[in-house]
Design a protein around this motif. Structure first.
Motif, short mmCIF file in Angstrom:
data_model
loop_
_atom_site.label_atom_id
_atom_site.label_comp_id
_atom_site.label_asym_id
_atom_site.label_seq_id
_atom_site.Cartn_x
_atom_site.Cartn_y
_atom_site.Cartn_z
N ARG A 172 1.71 0.55 1.29
CA ARG A 172 1.95 -0.88 1.14
C ARG A 172 3.28 -1.21 0.48
O ARG A 172 3.46 -2.31 -0.05
N TYR A 202 -2.89 6.08 0.54
CA TYR A 202 -3.84 4.98 0.41
C TYR A 202 -3.73 4.39 -0.99
O TYR A 202 -2.97 4.87 -1.82
N ASP A 203 -4.58 3.37 -1.25
CA ASP A 203 -4.47 2.62 -2.49
C ASP A 203 -4.68 3.48 -3.73
O ASP A 203 -5.43 4.43 -3.72
N TYR A 204 -4.04 3.06 -4.81
CA TYR A 204 -4.19 3.68 -6.12
C TYR A 204 -3.80 5.17 -6.05
O TYR A 204 -4.49 6.02 -6.58
N ARG A 225 2.13 -2.64 -6.37
CA ARG A 225 1.87 -2.42 -7.81
C ARG A 225 0.70 -1.47 -8.04
O ARG A 225 0.52 -0.97 -9.14
N ASN A 226 -0.09 -1.22 -7.01
CA ASN A 226 -1.21 -0.29 -7.15
C ASN A 226 -0.78 1.17 -7.03
O ASN A 226 -1.54 2.06 -7.36
N PHE A 273 -3.90 7.42 -3.82
CA PHE A 273 -4.80 8.38 -3.19
C PHE A 273 -4.13 8.85 -1.91
O PHE A 273 -3.84 8.04 -1.03
N ARG A 306 -5.47 12.57 -5.85
CA ARG A 306 -5.26 11.36 -6.64
C ARG A 306 -4.14 11.70 -7.63
O ARG A 306 -4.27 12.63 -8.42
#
Ligand SMILES: [Zn+2]
Lengths: 999, 93
Positions: free
Chosen positions: A433, A249-251, A452-453, A253, A280
């Motif tokens: 992504r 998932y984003d960042y 980029r995240n 995670f 994370r």
């Protein structure tokens, strides 16, 4: 007990000193510690393990990993049972029980398949087409379809296992413990980074487990063992095995599922069954490897057809040769590696290569070893009988591979290995992504640009790096750069080369869908590209013909990739088939988005400990223990548990509520009102704020006086109400509804912080600081006067005012306000005295036969007086005028929140839904809340709907049923007779009245 | 799951925050002077861009402060966070 006649003598990861007994379809088998259910079944010659989902075709074990589409089993029984488990991933333990799915009456003889009924009934798009059927058709076939549809069975009992959840932070998370992942962990660990290395298998090694590689002149697994001990000496490196990273998932995670104790069996451990990791990571290294790509040919779904790499896995990892006579069908060199390994393990093998004149190290070695190689040919038939392949038929391929020519040659065999080259495991990269691009050279999708995240580096075959030596170097470099990105730069650290023997790789011939003597889709043979959901190449053609030609539509119409395997084997071949049908190059086509989870998660793992009492914090008042002892029946209001009523011996809810309602109006009752939202407001600008928050004027409210207010949003709609008391000019005590307390608090804070930051107002939630006992009824004053030093007469303590004093010796703030319409005192004391206050009031009330009452009686009592409950009689579309409460809207105030919306055309129009009372024709009949009100009842819809019943009760004090309703133009309908439309299709006459039933 | 930098608390997990819609939608100073459509714009209409979006968040399970976030609605990339009243950063997506 069958013997393990397919077990080899050679060394592998299994532990022969530990024999494991297990049951499959009620037959006892033996395997060894380290076996998966699939390897143990193959060792025992069990090949038919499942029936397919739609057509009930016999299916066997196709892979050795998480990509398995066929060998889904029902694991364990009773409360422990779990459907759709992949036999290729279940580690066997003593007493394991598993059975085939979708088989009735048995896997060997299945009625569904025998009738071949489903073949004709279930074409592509079946589920969409059923919606177009006449109803009678559905009635006829429903029972067959229901039996056929679905995979496995859910447990019917609560899950007895416990599941854990944990959070972790790391500098570098490495997914995949193969050669590249191990190297990355080592490098990042040497750099000093905090590292997590996760791999889905029980041990590290990845692809090396299933191969015969040599590193530094020793078996590759020796190298793995050395690296493993090196990693375990690094204190900042955490190696998680049996741990599948399922979501990216984003960042950065990522979610991983660790199977902590399943491999010990359901009863053998106090440890959690699974643990969900929420990780994370500063930087991620994906070393997720590649999955071999199937070839699609006539009846390629027969038990005994499997990926060629799976055969190597069973040989090297489990010492199982899953057949005696093999045929390998390949479009690249990998198939030859399998053929050589089979020969080495004592099997017989021939290679069918769709290429003409294959050259290179592996084909040459195979020929030199005496393996028969048939060139430019393909399998056109799989002869299958009594649970096993008997032979295959092989024909010459045309130059362009679209047709077969000449006579068929029959080759005896029991197992077919297929190799269509390799397909990088890009699922996680895509979930995170990252974009994919089609690689012409390798004819597969490869990672292109990361988001980029999500700082991520890829290493090894997941980015189409095939040679082992390159993977080792790439892994190490990825570890260095990932650690560097995370702040652990190691200038000058370089990779010490390991000596690796490797062979050349040649690109596959880009053909995966192979013809037979009749065109695909005609004749009896089926070309399955998607085995779990039984979708064929012919289905893709049908979907395209019927207009479902984008890949997203096609996927759903044919159900390709919609199974529990999410099309790990089928998606690419489906895309290829579609691009061939449409004449569009693969590079121009779109790939569907990969979604989490990579492999299915159990509900238990997702839920973890958050169940039963730990699911949601229950809020209880300080008086709760008294309610418990009094036998209260509770209802949930927000997160609060509030007494709903207190049933006496042999009393129904109705009896109890009627008794409580009468007691309040005849003598006195006591309600635990501690849950009411309470906000303490202090500061110079409180009054200005109150004028904005409420519709009425607050300028002249003096200290010690209370005022009721309606709170609106900017749409002009009521969202909460309550009484606010002026304690002094700069200090106010606001109350809200029980369920709206947090919403009102946020509402105030948001305005103060964002729009009116210059105001001096401090808002503090004090809901839980005060316990509140609401004493109500004609005897309330007499009762309370014996307990308090506060004069209670009307002159010194008028209605809508507040006094400080003591009650039963407890410092108290008493509000003379009423929600029942009777004389009431709401006694607030510090929360820790709540129970003492309640007991004192109950003791003193004995002479007045005081009656504790719950929320249900409270609702009836307020409805008798026509008082609204915000959120029950309002629903976000109701203005004060709609409630008939124009009196509370200030005409003088220039502005308050929502005021301007009153003049909006829609808000000001006549005929809006308005709050009225309803009286039923039969005074004993209580209309169910939510019932629609219609102008006149008809035999069938449509009927003109006017609104709905928002509150409805049997009112003992009026001796009949009463109801509140929101009805279009209700104020003008007073006195008229309408109908309520009941669920059973009948109606009941009601008369529209004023909402105040008791004056 | 985003990481959001609360201007008061620093980097925290998204699960601590609540989104509250578009930022810089100021309440009109004299609502009574607005036409119906001007008031309707304020109450009902939001820009809903594909790309750079200035939005309001609250650190619900933290300091309970409201603040603004510049986020790309397509990629979820967060360009900046800033306190209410601070100047709106100019960001090109
Ligand atoms: Zn904060």
């Amino acid at each position: 007990m069958s013997v393990q006649q397919f077990r080899l003598e050679r060394e592998s990861t299994i532990n022969r000193s530990r024999v494991i007994r297990f049951w499959f379809n009620d037959t006892a088998h033996e395997g060894y510690q380290g076996d998966t259910l699939a390897s143990a079944l193959l060792a025992n010659g069990v090949r038919l393990v499942a029936r397919s989902f739609k057509y009930h075709r016999p299916r066997g074990i196709y892979t050795a990993g998480p990509e398995e589409p066929n060998a889904l089993v029902q694991l364990e029984e009773g409360a422990y049972t779990e459907p759709n488990r992949r036999a290729t991933e279940i580690e066997i333990y003593d007493g394991l029980r598993a059975r085939s799915q979708n088989c009735w009456p048995s896997v060997d003889f299945d009625l569904g398949a025998a009738s071949s009924f489903f073949d004709r009934l279930l074409p592509a798009g079946f589920y969409y087409k059923t919606f177009m059927w006449p109803r009678s058709f559905w009635m006829l076939y429903e029972k067959y379809i229901r039996r056929a549809a679905g995979l496995g069975r859910s447990p019917m009992e609560a899950d007895p296992d416990c599941y854990d959840k944990t959070y972790a932070h790391c500098d570098v998370l490495i997914v995949g413990g193969g050669p590249a992942g191990i190297q990355a962990a080592r490098a990042a660990g040497l750099a000093g980074a905090r590292v997590i290395l996760a791999d889905e298998r029980p041990g590290l090694g990845g692809s090396l487990l299933g191969e015969k590689y040599v590193i530094n002149d020793r078996p590759a697994m020796d190298w793995v063992d050395e690296r493993k001990s090196e990693l375990s000496d690094m204190p900042e490196v955490c190696v998680l095995t049996r741990t599948t990273v399922t979501g990216y998932y984003d960042y950065n995670f990522l979610v991983a599922n660790e199977r902590v104790s399943e491999h010990l069996g359901p009863h053998n451990s106090g440890a959690p069954k699974e643990r969900l990791w929420k990780i994370r990571a500063r930087h991620v290294v994906l070393a997720t490897g590649a999955i071999e790509r199937p070839l699609v040919f006539a009846d390629c779904d027969r038990p005994g057809v499997m990926l060629s790499s799976a055969i190597r896995n069973y040989i090297h990892r489990f010492s199982v040769l899953p057949g005696k006579r093999f045929v390998i069908l390949t479009n690249n060199d990998t198939g030859y590696r399998t053929a050589l390994d089979i020969l080495d393990a004592g099997g017989m093998v021939a290679v069918i290569d769709i290429r003409s004149h294959p050259a290179g190290e592996l084909p040459d070695t195979a020929r030199n070893t005496g393996i028969r190689v048939l060139e430019a040919r393909t399998i056109t038939a799989v002869n299958y009988a009594k649970g096993t392949i008997r032979s295959v038929e092989v024909m010459q391929l045309s130059e362009d591979c679209t047709q077969v020519t000449g006579n068929a040659e029959r080759i005896r065999c029991d197992t077919v290995g297929v190799s269509g080259g390799w397909n990088p495991t890009v699922h996680l990269f895509s979930q995170g992504r990252g974009t994919l691009r089609f690689c012409e050279r390798n004819q597969c999708f490869v990672p292109d640009r990361p988001s980029r995240n999500n700082p991520v580096t890829l290493a090894g075959s997941c980015r189409a790096t095939w040679r082992l030596g390159d993977c080792l170097k790439e892994g190490f470099d990825a570890g260095i750069s990932a650690a560097g990105e995370a702040g652990f730069a190691m200038p000058g650290m370089t990779h010490e080369e390991d000596a690796v023997q490797d062979t050349d790789h040649h690109e596959p011939r880009p053909v995966w869908i192979l013809p037979c003597e009749h065109p695909i889709g005609q004749g009896r043979k089926k070309h399955f590209h998607e085995m779990q959901n039984d979708a064929t190449i012919a289905d893709i053609a049908l979907a395209d013909r019927e207009g479902f030609s984008s890949i997203e539509h096609l996927k759903r119409y044919t159900t390709t990739g919609m199974g529990t395997d999410q099309g790990k084997l089928s998606n690419l071949n489906a895309l290829l088939a579609l691009s061939e049908i449409q004449g569009v190059p693969m590079s121009g086509g779109r790939v569907t988005t990969y979604r989490p989870p990579y492999t299915p998660l159990t509900m238990g793992s997702i839920v973890g400990h958050d169940r039963r009492d730990l699911f949601l914090q229950r809020r209880k008042t300080p008086i709760h223990s008294w309610h418990d002892r009094a036998g209260a029946v509770y209802e949930d209001v927000g997160d609060w548990e509030r007494p709903r009523y207190y049933p006496g011996p042999a009393e129904t809810m109705h009896d109890a509520v009627q008794r409580e309602c009468l007691a309040v109006r005849q003598s006195c009752g006591l309600l635990d009102a501690s849950t009411l939202g309470k906000i303490d407001l202090q500061g110079r600008n409180c009054r200005w704020l109150l004028n904005m928050l409420y519709t009425n004027a607050w300028d002249n409210l003096s200290a010690g006086r209370c005022r009721y207010g309606l709170m609106l949003n900017e749409h002009g709609m009521v969202f909460d109400d309550g009484v606010t008391t002026c304690l002094d000019d700069n200090h106010y005590h606001m109350t809200t509804t029980t369920g709206g307390a947090a919403r009102v608090m946020n509402w105030i804070e948001e305005w103060l912080q964002t729009e009116w930051p210059d105001l001096e107002v401090f808002a503090t939630s004090v809901t839980e600081q005060w316990a509140v006992a609401s004493l109500s009824g004609p005897n309330a004053r007499a009762l309370l006067s014996g307990l308090t030093d506060v004069p209670l007469d009307d002159a010194s303590f008028p209605f809508m005012s507040c006094r400080n004093g003591t009650v039963a010796g407890i410092p108290a703030r008493i509000f003379r306000i009423s929600f029942t319409g009777e004389l009431s005192f709401e006694i607030n004391v510090p929360a820790r005295y709540g129970l003492a206050l309640w007991k004192a009031l109950m003791d003193a009330g004995e002479e007045y036969r005081i009656c504790p009452y719950g929320t249900e009686a409270m609702h009836v009592l307020r409805a008798e007086k026509g008082f609204i409950i915000a959120g029950q009689d309002t629903d976000g579309t109701v203005t004060p005028m709609d409630l008939g409460m124009d009196w509370i809207v200030s005409r003088k105030k220039e502005d308050f929140l929502g005021k301007r919306s009153f003049d909006r055309t829609d808000t000001a129009r006549p005929g809006r839904k308005q709050l009225v009372g309803l009286l039923t024709e039969d005074p004993e009949f209580v209309i169910p809340e939510g019932t629609h009100v219609v102008k006149a009842m008809k035999n069938a819809p449509p009927m003109e709907m006017l609104g709905h019943v928002s509150s409805s009760y049997m009112s003992p004090n009026t001796g009949r049923s009463i109801a509140l309703a929101l009805i279009a133009d209700g104020f003008n309908l007073k006195g008229q007779t309408l109908s309520v439309a009941l669920m059973n299709g009948t109606g009941h006459h009601v008369t529209v009245t004023d909402p105040v039933f008791l004056r | 799951m985003l990481i959001i930098t609360c201007p008061w608390c620093g980097q925290r997990d998204q699960s601590e925050f609540t989104a509250h819609g578009e930022a810089h939608v100021a309440r009109p100073e004299h609502p009574e002077q607005l036409t119906e459509s001007q008031w309707g714009d304020y109450v009902f209409f939001r820009s809903n861009p594909k790309g750079v979006h200035h939005e309001r968040w609250v650190h619900t399970h933290g300091c309970r402060r409201w603040f603004n976030v510049v986020r790309d609605t397509v990629t979820d990339h967060i360009f900046a966070t800033y306190r209410p009243g601070e100047r709106k950063p100019e960001i090109k997506g």
